[in-house]
Scaffold this active site. Sequence first.
Site, short mmCIF file in Angstrom:
data_model
loop_
_atom_site.label_atom_id
_atom_site.label_comp_id
_atom_site.label_asym_id
_atom_site.label_seq_id
_atom_site.Cartn_x
_atom_site.Cartn_y
_atom_site.Cartn_z
CB THR A 100 6.43 0.91 -13.30
OG1 THR A 100 6.97 2.14 -13.83
CG2 THR A 100 6.81 -0.22 -14.25
CG HIS A 101 2.58 0.05 -9.20
ND1 HIS A 101 2.30 0.79 -8.09
CD2 HIS A 101 3.92 -0.18 -9.16
CE1 HIS A 101 3.42 1.01 -7.40
NE2 HIS A 101 4.42 0.44 -8.03
CG ASN A 102 2.01 -1.11 -16.39
OD1 ASN A 102 3.15 -0.90 -16.01
ND2 ASN A 102 1.35 -0.27 -17.12
CD GLN B 150 -1.07 1.68 -7.29
OE1 GLN B 150 0.07 1.27 -7.36
NE2 GLN B 150 -1.95 1.17 -6.44
#
Lengths: 588, 240
Positions: free
Chosen positions: A514-516, A346
């Site tokens: 933390t949008h892996n 992101q």
Amino acid sequence: MAKQQPRVDAVIVGLGWSGSIMGMELTEAGLNVLALERGADRTNEDFAYPKPADELQYGIRHTMMQKPKQSAVTIRRDLDERALPQRKLGAFLPGDGVGGAGAHWTGVLIRPTPTDLQLKSFADQAFEPGVLQDDMQIQDFGVTWDELEPHFTFFEKVCGQSGTTGNLNGEIQEGGDPFEGPRSEPYPLPALQDTQNTEMFDKAARQLGYHPFPNPSANVSRAWTNPYGMQLGPCNYCGFCSRYGCLNYSKASPQTCILNALKQRSNFAYRTHANVTRVELADDGKTATGVTYIDGDGEEVFQPADIVILASYSLNNVRLMLNSKIGKPYDPVSRTGVVGRNYAYQVGGGINMYFDDIDFNPFATAGATGRMFNDFSPGTFDSAQHGFIGGAKMHSSQASGTPIKTSLPKSAPKWGKGYKDALRENYGHHMKLSMTGSVMSYRSNMLDLDPTWKDPYGMPLLRMTFDWKENEQKLSRFMRDRLREIADVLKPDRMDEGFQLEGSHFKVTSYVSTHNVGGAAMGTDPSTSAVNRYLQSWDVHNVFVPSGSAFPQNFQANPTDLIGALTYWCAKKIREDYLKNPGPLMSV
Amino acid sequence: MSSRIHNRQRRDFLRGSLTMIPAITLGSGVSLTARAAEQAPALSDYSPLFFTSDEWAFVLAACDRLIPGEGEGPGALDTNVPVFIDRQMDAPYGHAERWYMEGPFVAGSSDLGFQYPYTPREVYQRGIALTQRWCQQHHDARFESLEADTRDQVLSALEQGEVDFAALDEEWLTSDDFFSWLLQHTKEGYLSDPIHGGNKNMAAWKMVGFPGARASFRDWVDQHDVEYPLGPVSLSGERG
């Protein structure tokens, strides 16, 4: 010879959102289910007041996050750079322990748009050939809005989603997001209360013709009893949310929404400090026989199971597939193979604004507090003329007001008397305009196994290859210009900005998101996806991977709502079809 | 956005009415409270757990310049920031307990983050010793015996990476890295809960207007652009 445990019908790797949902669904189907969690147990008592109200412990020292010591990732920006281990956390903060990241998330619970799920089809129709980067490899999810809609609706009830409905069965509703896909039911609960910054943002955005609406929130605005009989209390705006466990039973998490109901079931069990190192395959490689894990005493244990659910964090699911030889690893040169392909992320950016005469009281806030508008999502504006695909949610959010993280003007002294003055003058007088942008998938943004570094059990670390590409840099510039127009309306006393513009590279040292996602993409074509549209491995039919790793690229909203919906979608197919007739749910 | 005069009237009114509301009841029997019920020590009475007396003299003299007591608001020494740093170094954090510290260690772009084999404890031990050697070479004195202005110059040189640690045979640590650790920990000690040893009497929170661990604002969240009238509370139940 590893110690062996009695066989179970289904083993779930990871007890966060996906694992908890799968636990409910598969036990309801009568299966004997075991979840293995590599972190510690964690219950609501661990979050009792005042424990979470400790910025150093949780906000800074990352007490609820994974320890790199156990699960570092190595990172490089392109295929020619030497990847180095991320020795301490920075750009992203995966969770650890029961509840996973679902225990420390911010709680923004928002759906993607129908177009986001079919982005490749949209691109083919809306963009002339040659406009988009030729190394882009975006795809459709292989599942449609109508198929997922009931699962969004149910998961949102599980979470007590709070917000303002924008599109109810095709009818646009005042105050909500007119660009959202049609909802079959309104939001379960009304929106959170606005704060000073959201009021200002809302007014300026409307003046410019946009359509702001309250951030869809899983911090509940009212008391709520969910479909599992779990009760949430109304958010008290404590200011310790993102990175913290909830001290008020107000933030939807596996703990507050699912686990106490699940633990009542006699056909469910879970073990903590059980670190799964690989999925074991039968000799023909077509089915899994169970998983091997290292227990809290360091002993290797084989857990036989008929079904294996990989419900760990996206990055770890991909690593487990690679270490277990499930599916063909992706090769960026020949562009063959699928596991590790289409890793995405992101992109963020924002303008920090300071107002000497306004008190924002940033400590009085819920994690999801804020407003956003969705006027710049794919299909709602013409991005082709600007040479990029994708979109951004534009928002002013206020996740916390903890003082170590105080934002100061870039021009402020970093230390000395000037620092102290700047801290005193700017704390509580700051608000931010932000854009949270989509990230497409590309040939060289990928995951594989690192050739050098290993974890404490001797397994190779995951290697991430990722950098910002021209498409996202163009998107960032476009969105920056729009945010500047909002800033012009609001007229702060001071402002500065940060965006990923031309020439910028991914830095692992400061937090991004933390949008892996991606790395085990879902789809309908086994040559470009690692799991089929039911999240089932194409190659090993009793392995399912309901996780953010299934996203073929990332959209502009937060991922949790879609991960929840996909997990219910996957569970439904297992319950309705797979259990009766175990085998591939789609033919190759 | 209301005017300042209007604001002040509302604030006075609210201050009056809020004092009627019972203060938050802090959970009793919470183990976290045990240590902090003790009075924060005077800095001069504190015996460091980790730092040697020479190192301690450096930490005191550096913190004193990073957040000085002069001007409005407390300084790092007024708020026991060195005590915080010492306790952190004695805690698992000081030993890099959560970090990936396996070799090989390979230097790379700073964008790829921390890549050397030192725990925070070792960073301080090396950084302080190297800085003292540099001070001896350039000022013929130890850091802590320099005038305030000169200490500021040394700290600036560290911050800019102008103190050449490599020339003093240090393989990994650079002076700007050392400085950034020291500054980060100083700010953490200044602004974190007093339970961790710094922010004595919550003085830094009072200065900025952060209410600490109150963590309940349902009655306040809709009071827009009004200064919050109550002082902070700490994890141990201290009130300011």
